[in-house]
Write a protein that holds these residues in place. Structure first.
Motif, PDB file in Angstrom:
ATOM      1  N   GLN A  87       0.828  -1.208   0.000  1.00 19.57           N
ATOM      2  CA  GLN A  87       0.000   0.000   0.000  1.00 19.57           C
ATOM      3  C   GLN A  87       0.862   1.258   0.000  1.00 19.57           C
ATOM      4  O   GLN A  87       0.628   2.186  -0.784  1.00 19.57           O
ATOM      5  CB  GLN A  87      -0.919   0.003   1.221  1.00 19.57           C
ATOM      6  N   THR A  88       1.867   1.277   0.865  1.00 18.49           N
ATOM      7  CA  THR A  88       2.750   2.443   0.943  1.00 18.49           C
ATOM      8  C   THR A  88       3.462   2.682  -0.382  1.00 18.49           C
ATOM      9  O   THR A  88       3.588   3.822  -0.847  1.00 18.49           O
ATOM     10  CB  THR A  88       3.795   2.245   2.061  1.00 18.49           C
ATOM     11  N   THR A  89       3.905   1.599  -1.013  1.00 16.80           N
ATOM     12  CA  THR A  89       4.632   1.711  -2.281  1.00 16.80           C
ATOM     13  C   THR A  89       3.754   2.307  -3.373  1.00 16.80           C
ATOM     14  O   THR A  89       4.183   3.199  -4.117  1.00 16.80           O
ATOM     15  CB  THR A  89       5.141   0.328  -2.721  1.00 16.80           C
ATOM     16  N   ILE A  90       2.523   1.834  -3.469  1.00 19.95           N
ATOM     17  CA  ILE A  90       1.633   2.339  -4.522  1.00 19.95           C
ATOM     18  C   ILE A  90       1.220   3.775  -4.235  1.00 19.95           C
ATOM     19  O   ILE A  90       1.134   4.608  -5.147  1.00 19.95           O
ATOM     20  CB  ILE A  90       0.415   1.415  -4.685  1.00 19.95           C
ATOM     21  N   GLU A  91       1.000   4.102  -2.977  1.00 22.49           N
ATOM     22  CA  GLU A  91       0.678   5.496  -2.636  1.00 22.49           C
ATOM     23  C   GLU A  91       1.836   6.423  -2.999  1.00 22.49           C
ATOM     24  O   GLU A  91       1.622   7.525  -3.528  1.00 22.49           O
ATOM     25  CB  GLU A  91       0.350   5.608  -1.148  1.00 22.49           C
ATOM     26  N   GLU A  92       3.055   5.978  -2.732  1.00 23.47           N
ATOM     27  CA  GLU A  92       4.224   6.790  -3.081  1.00 23.47           C
ATOM     28  C   GLU A  92       4.352   6.930  -4.597  1.00 23.47           C
ATOM     29  O   GLU A  92       4.690   8.007  -5.108  1.00 23.47           O
ATOM     30  CB  GLU A  92       5.490   6.165  -2.498  1.00 23.47           C
ATOM     31  N   LEU A  93       4.076   5.845  -5.320  1.00 20.93           N
ATOM     32  CA  LEU A  93       4.156   5.891  -6.778  1.00 20.93           C
ATOM     33  C   LEU A  93       3.120   6.862  -7.342  1.00 20.93           C
ATOM     34  O   LEU A  93       3.422   7.648  -8.250  1.00 20.93           O
ATOM     35  CB  LEU A  93       3.943   4.490  -7.352  1.00 20.93           C
ATOM     36  N   ASP A 130      -7.428   3.033  -8.045  1.00 15.45           N
ATOM     37  CA  ASP A 130      -8.381   1.916  -7.967  1.00 15.45           C
ATOM     38  C   ASP A 130      -7.739   0.727  -7.253  1.00 15.45           C
ATOM     39  O   ASP A 130      -8.353   0.091  -6.391  1.00 15.45           O
ATOM     40  CB  ASP A 130      -8.808   1.467  -9.371  1.00 15.45           C
ATOM     41  N   VAL A 131      -6.506   0.439  -7.632  1.00 15.76           N
ATOM     42  CA  VAL A 131      -5.795  -0.722  -7.085  1.00 15.76           C
ATOM     43  C   VAL A 131      -5.626  -0.614  -5.571  1.00 15.76           C
ATOM     44  O   VAL A 131      -5.607  -1.627  -4.861  1.00 15.76           O
ATOM     45  CB  VAL A 131      -4.422  -0.883  -7.780  1.00 15.76           C
ATOM     46  N   LEU A 132      -5.536   0.607  -5.061  1.00 15.82           N
ATOM     47  CA  LEU A 132      -5.383   0.796  -3.612  1.00 15.82           C
ATOM     48  C   LEU A 132      -6.534   0.172  -2.824  1.00 15.82           C
ATOM     49  O   LEU A 132      -6.394  -0.092  -1.630  1.00 15.82           O
ATOM     50  CB  LEU A 132      -5.275   2.287  -3.282  1.00 15.82           C
ATOM     51  N   PHE A 135      -6.253  -2.960  -0.474  1.00 16.64           N
ATOM     52  CA  PHE A 135      -5.707  -2.866   0.883  1.00 16.64           C
ATOM     53  C   PHE A 135      -6.761  -2.421   1.900  1.00 16.64           C
ATOM     54  O   PHE A 135      -6.465  -2.286   3.080  1.00 16.64           O
ATOM     55  CB  PHE A 135      -4.537  -1.880   0.909  1.00 16.64           C
ATOM     56  N   GLY A 136      -7.969  -2.171   1.428  1.00 12.20           N
ATOM     57  CA  GLY A 136      -9.020  -1.673   2.305  1.00 12.20           C
ATOM     58  C   GLY A 136      -9.558  -0.362   1.766  1.00 12.20           C
ATOM     59  O   GLY A 136      -9.261   0.020   0.624  1.00 12.20           O
ATOM     60  N   PRO A 137     -10.355   0.355   2.557  1.00 10.53           N
ATOM     61  CA  PRO A 137     -10.903   1.637   2.092  1.00 10.53           C
ATOM     62  C   PRO A 137      -9.790   2.586   1.648  1.00 10.53           C
ATOM     63  O   PRO A 137      -8.804   2.769   2.358  1.00 10.53           O
ATOM     64  CB  PRO A 137     -11.631   2.177   3.332  1.00 10.53           C
ATOM     65  N   VAL A 138      -9.955   3.174   0.475  1.00  9.59           N
ATOM     66  CA  VAL A 138      -8.939   4.079  -0.068  1.00  9.59           C
ATOM     67  C   VAL A 138      -9.037   5.427   0.640  1.00  9.59           C
ATOM     68  O   VAL A 138     -10.132   5.948   0.866  1.00  9.59           O
ATOM     69  CB  VAL A 138      -9.132   4.266  -1.588  1.00  9.59           C
ATOM     70  N   LYS A 139      -7.893   5.980   0.998  1.00  9.68           N
ATOM     71  CA  LYS A 139      -7.870   7.281   1.665  1.00  9.68           C
ATOM     72  C   LYS A 139      -8.505   8.340   0.768  1.00  9.68           C
ATOM     73  O   LYS A 139      -8.352   8.318  -0.450  1.00  9.68           O
ATOM     74  CB  LYS A 139      -6.425   7.676   1.992  1.00  9.68           C
ATOM     75  N   GLU A 140      -9.189   9.259   1.396  1.00  8.39           N
ATOM     76  CA  GLU A 140      -9.911  10.298   0.655  1.00  8.39           C
ATOM     77  C   GLU A 140      -8.986  11.076  -0.279  1.00  8.39           C
ATOM     78  O   GLU A 140      -9.363  11.416  -1.408  1.00  8.39           O
ATOM     79  CB  GLU A 140     -10.575  11.257   1.642  1.00  8.39           C
ATOM     80  N   ASP A 141      -7.764  11.352   0.188  1.00  9.07           N
ATOM     81  CA  ASP A 141      -6.806  12.084  -0.644  1.00  9.07           C
ATOM     82  C   ASP A 141      -6.616  11.391  -1.990  1.00  9.07           C
ATOM     83  O   ASP A 141      -6.623  12.029  -3.047  1.00  9.07           O
ATOM     84  CB  ASP A 141      -5.441  12.170   0.050  1.00  9.07           C
ATOM     85  N   PHE A 142      -6.441  10.079  -1.943  1.00  9.57           N
ATOM     86  CA  PHE A 142      -6.143   9.332  -3.162  1.00  9.57           C
ATOM     87  C   PHE A 142      -7.389   9.112  -4.014  1.00  9.57           C
ATOM     88  O   PHE A 142      -7.295   9.042  -5.244  1.00  9.57           O
ATOM     89  CB  PHE A 142      -5.453   8.016  -2.804  1.00  9.57           C
TER      90      PHE A 142
END
Length: 247
Positions: A87-93, A130-132, A135-142
């Protein structure tokens, strides 16, 4: 034909429009062993969506086989082994890609190839948000980043269809509109105190920062005439700040 191409050809017809984009992202990141984890989670999302819609159990089984094989062939990949790291990796990407699209949008003149590249990058941002969800509910920011990126990708596609970047004037010139600028979560500015009134100084630092961020999201939504999202963000700002309004 690669294994991913074979899987893409098997996707249920009802899900082709929804998921072919994610196959494209998966294939792009499969080219490098260091980014195979991105492919892994894209396929996990595809499997989840197919299961959710109860479509073609054999297709789902084949995707799960691919996931198992990828995991088995990359036993030391920490991103695949840990969902939290994934999750952290995809958010950073996503954050990096948003920065790149913002930089590209700053160029006033772009040829057709540059526009196509920018469009693909926006689509990638939208697909990865979408892929996030695996990992569970996607953060509002994303969620907001993804929605804006998809909207911008569609706008560029229409511009290309109208002749943008070719030196040929479009048949119907589009309305003049500033390119969308997206604020990645890691680049949200700190609140600045202007010293106006006592009520603002009583609000906690993180509350003001949150309100500023929501205002920026509302402005971004309005750029694309997304009234619903803008209203939602503004209402959240009011809820945050109303307790500190002493006037």
């Amino acid at each position: 034909m690669s294994q991913l191409d074979t899987l893409a050809a098997q996707i249920p017809q009802e899900l082709r429009v929804k998921l072919m984009q994610h196959f494209g992202i998966a294939k792009e990141y499969e080219k490098n062993v260091e980014t195979i984890s991105i492919t892994y989670y894209c396929l996990m999302y595809i499997a989840n969506e197919a299961l959710k819609h109860q479509k073609d159990k054999q297709f789902v089984s084949n995707v799960l086989d691919y996931l198992e094989a990828t995991k088995r062939n990359n036993p030391n990949d920490d991103i695949i082994k840990s969902m939290t790291t994934g999750q952290t990796t995809i958010e950073e990407l996503v954050t990096i890609l948003v920065g790149e699209t913002n930089e590209a949008e700053d160029d006033e003149y772009k040829n057709a190839e540059q526009l196509r590249s920018l469009m693909r990058k926006h689509y990638t941002v939208g697909g990865l948000t979408d892929v996030l969800s695996v990992f569970g509910p996607v953060k509002e920011d994303f969620l907001t980043l993804g929605k804006i990126a998809k909207s911008r990708a569609v706008a560029i596609f229409r511009d290309l269809k109208a002749g943008a970047g070719t030196g040929v004037p479009p048949a119907k010139p589009p309305e003049k509109q500033s390119p969308m600028k997206i604020t990645p979560p890691s680049e949200i500015p700190s609140p600045v105190s202007h010293g106006h009134g006592a009520s603002s100084s009583n609000a906690p630092f993180d509350t003001i920062a949150r309100a500023q961020k929501l205002c920026r999201y509302a402005a971004s939504a309005l750029e694309h005439e997304d009234i619903s999202t803008a209203v939602q963000n503004c209402e959240e700002v009011l809820e945050l700040l109303r307790p500190y309004n002493n006037n």
